[in-house]
Scaffold this active site. Sequence first.
Site, PDB file in Angstrom:
ATOM      1  N   HIS A 171      66.180 -51.317  80.140  1.00  0.00           N
ATOM      2  CA  HIS A 171      64.940 -52.056  79.631  1.00  0.00           C
ATOM      3  C   HIS A 171      64.882 -52.277  78.296  1.00  0.00           C
ATOM      4  O   HIS A 171      64.200 -53.090  77.631  1.00  0.00           O
ATOM      5  CB  HIS A 171      63.801 -51.303  79.937  1.00  0.00           C
ATOM      6  CG  HIS A 171      63.467 -51.233  81.502  1.00  0.00           C
ATOM      7  ND1 HIS A 171      63.624 -52.168  82.292  1.00  0.00           N
ATOM      8  CD2 HIS A 171      63.165 -49.978  82.427  1.00  0.00           C
ATOM      9  CE1 HIS A 171      63.374 -51.802  83.725  1.00  0.00           C
ATOM     10  NE2 HIS A 171      63.047 -50.616  83.602  1.00  0.00           N
ATOM     11  N   ASP A 207      69.678 -49.747  90.082  1.00  0.00           N
ATOM     12  CA  ASP A 207      68.395 -49.226  89.456  1.00  0.00           C
ATOM     13  C   ASP A 207      67.235 -49.956  90.327  1.00  0.00           C
ATOM     14  O   ASP A 207      67.176 -51.061  90.483  1.00  0.00           O
ATOM     15  CB  ASP A 207      68.197 -49.095  88.080  1.00  0.00           C
ATOM     16  CG  ASP A 207      66.593 -48.388  87.684  1.00  0.00           C
ATOM     17  OD1 ASP A 207      66.708 -47.369  87.375  1.00  0.00           O
ATOM     18  OD2 ASP A 207      65.788 -49.008  87.730  1.00  0.00           O
ATOM     19  N   HIS A 209      64.653 -50.893  89.258  1.00  0.00           N
ATOM     20  CA  HIS A 209      63.651 -51.917  88.409  1.00  0.00           C
ATOM     21  C   HIS A 209      64.855 -52.890  87.951  1.00  0.00           C
ATOM     22  O   HIS A 209      65.977 -52.490  87.740  1.00  0.00           O
ATOM     23  CB  HIS A 209      62.991 -51.120  87.247  1.00  0.00           C
ATOM     24  CG  HIS A 209      62.028 -50.233  87.907  1.00  0.00           C
ATOM     25  ND1 HIS A 209      62.413 -48.804  87.869  1.00  0.00           N
ATOM     26  CD2 HIS A 209      60.724 -50.201  88.477  1.00  0.00           C
ATOM     27  CE1 HIS A 209      61.480 -48.158  88.292  1.00  0.00           C
ATOM     28  NE2 HIS A 209      60.445 -48.953  88.817  1.00  0.00           N
ATOM     29  N   ASP A 297      66.356 -44.577  91.549  1.00  0.00           N
ATOM     30  CA  ASP A 297      64.780 -44.289  91.893  1.00  0.00           C
ATOM     31  C   ASP A 297      64.574 -45.432  92.868  1.00  0.00           C
ATOM     32  O   ASP A 297      63.226 -45.528  93.196  1.00  0.00           O
ATOM     33  CB  ASP A 297      64.068 -44.791  90.705  1.00  0.00           C
ATOM     34  CG  ASP A 297      64.463 -45.940  89.846  1.00  0.00           C
ATOM     35  OD1 ASP A 297      65.600 -46.473  90.260  1.00  0.00           O
ATOM     36  OD2 ASP A 297      64.025 -46.237  88.543  1.00  0.00           O
TER      37      ASP A 297
HETATM   38 ZN   LIG Z   1      64.178 -47.848  87.313  1.00  0.00          ZN
END
Ligand SMILES: [Zn+2]
Length: 363
Positions: A171, A207, A209, A297
Amino acid sequence: MAPLPPVVWSDAVLRHEPKGEVWVGVMTPGTEVPDRATVLRDACLAAGGTLVGATAHDDDVLRTVHDPALLSYLSTVADDWAAGEYDALVGQDRVVPYVFMTEGMLDGLPAHAPVATHARAGVWCYDTMTLVGPGTWEAARAAVDVTLTAVDLVIGGASSAYALTRPPGHHATRRAFGGSCYLNNAAVAAQALRTAGSARVAVVDIDAHHGNGTQAVFWERPDVLYASLHVDPGAGWFPHVVGYADERGSGPGAGSTVNEPLAPGTGDEGWLAALERLLGAVDEFAPDAVVVSLGVDAAGADPESPLDVTADGFRHAGERLAALGRPTVLVHEGGYALDRLGADTVAVLSAFGDAGRGAQSTE
Ligand SMILES: [Zn+2]
């Protein structure tokens, strides 16, 4: 024969203690805890993995991925905050921004650099969840060394290597950090592989996200493909405003971004089908090397995502990623269910241990 790729480790990744995340104004317990790294390390050792100590690397690659001013800020702000007596004043010993210099706030006005430490925080951090404390910089910088050591192993002939990194990185953009990420390890890996001579590098981000930071770093780059499957930001999930299927890259990088947003609740079948579509794009891109942003995740039990992937799903994903047959650096990202983290990560890594047997030159 190695059952796993070499596992690159540094004790210093344990030094970041987030303490908490300020979410909707409330301090909640942080989930990106040091125990994540020790759980991963112990699971790799139990699976027969071999730890390789990280070696120190200079900032050359890091400074091509991130604005040097961001690095300077992150490396000094914990001390500045401590000197600002925020702990004594309000009981806050972590750096938390409170004002964000958005486009709308400035509306075209020329902004001066803020002087107050608590105002400077909003220049560089884009959320209130990603706190900086004593040891944060040391851990994030150590994760970069872990990453670059894994890249060295692959450049040196290993078919794959696993960078056991925390805090995570995908991120973090060129000039900002957030989403529990400070320095973008996967982007550093991709850039280091490019610098070492790989003409084309694909980053595959599994991941849960969207890796907005990695996508942003390579948005206009034709030499690095960013391919991600993740929970649909349009369904209300972080990073909310990017990670949509219509984002394909820009300028010379047009076509070198591929996103597969998935509905909350997506399990193995839908997740693996999306991975196949990404791998089709990777094959077409024909990279010389691959970076896997290895977050787990997407696991059903994970507190940070609504996806529902099983250990079998992660095992299949590992097999499909290994079958790309490219030199691969796996960089750890998310995964916050401490009772699932180790097994799901080893499920992915095991495929690379097997795949690497023929190509490993030693042992
Ligand atoms: Zn994540």
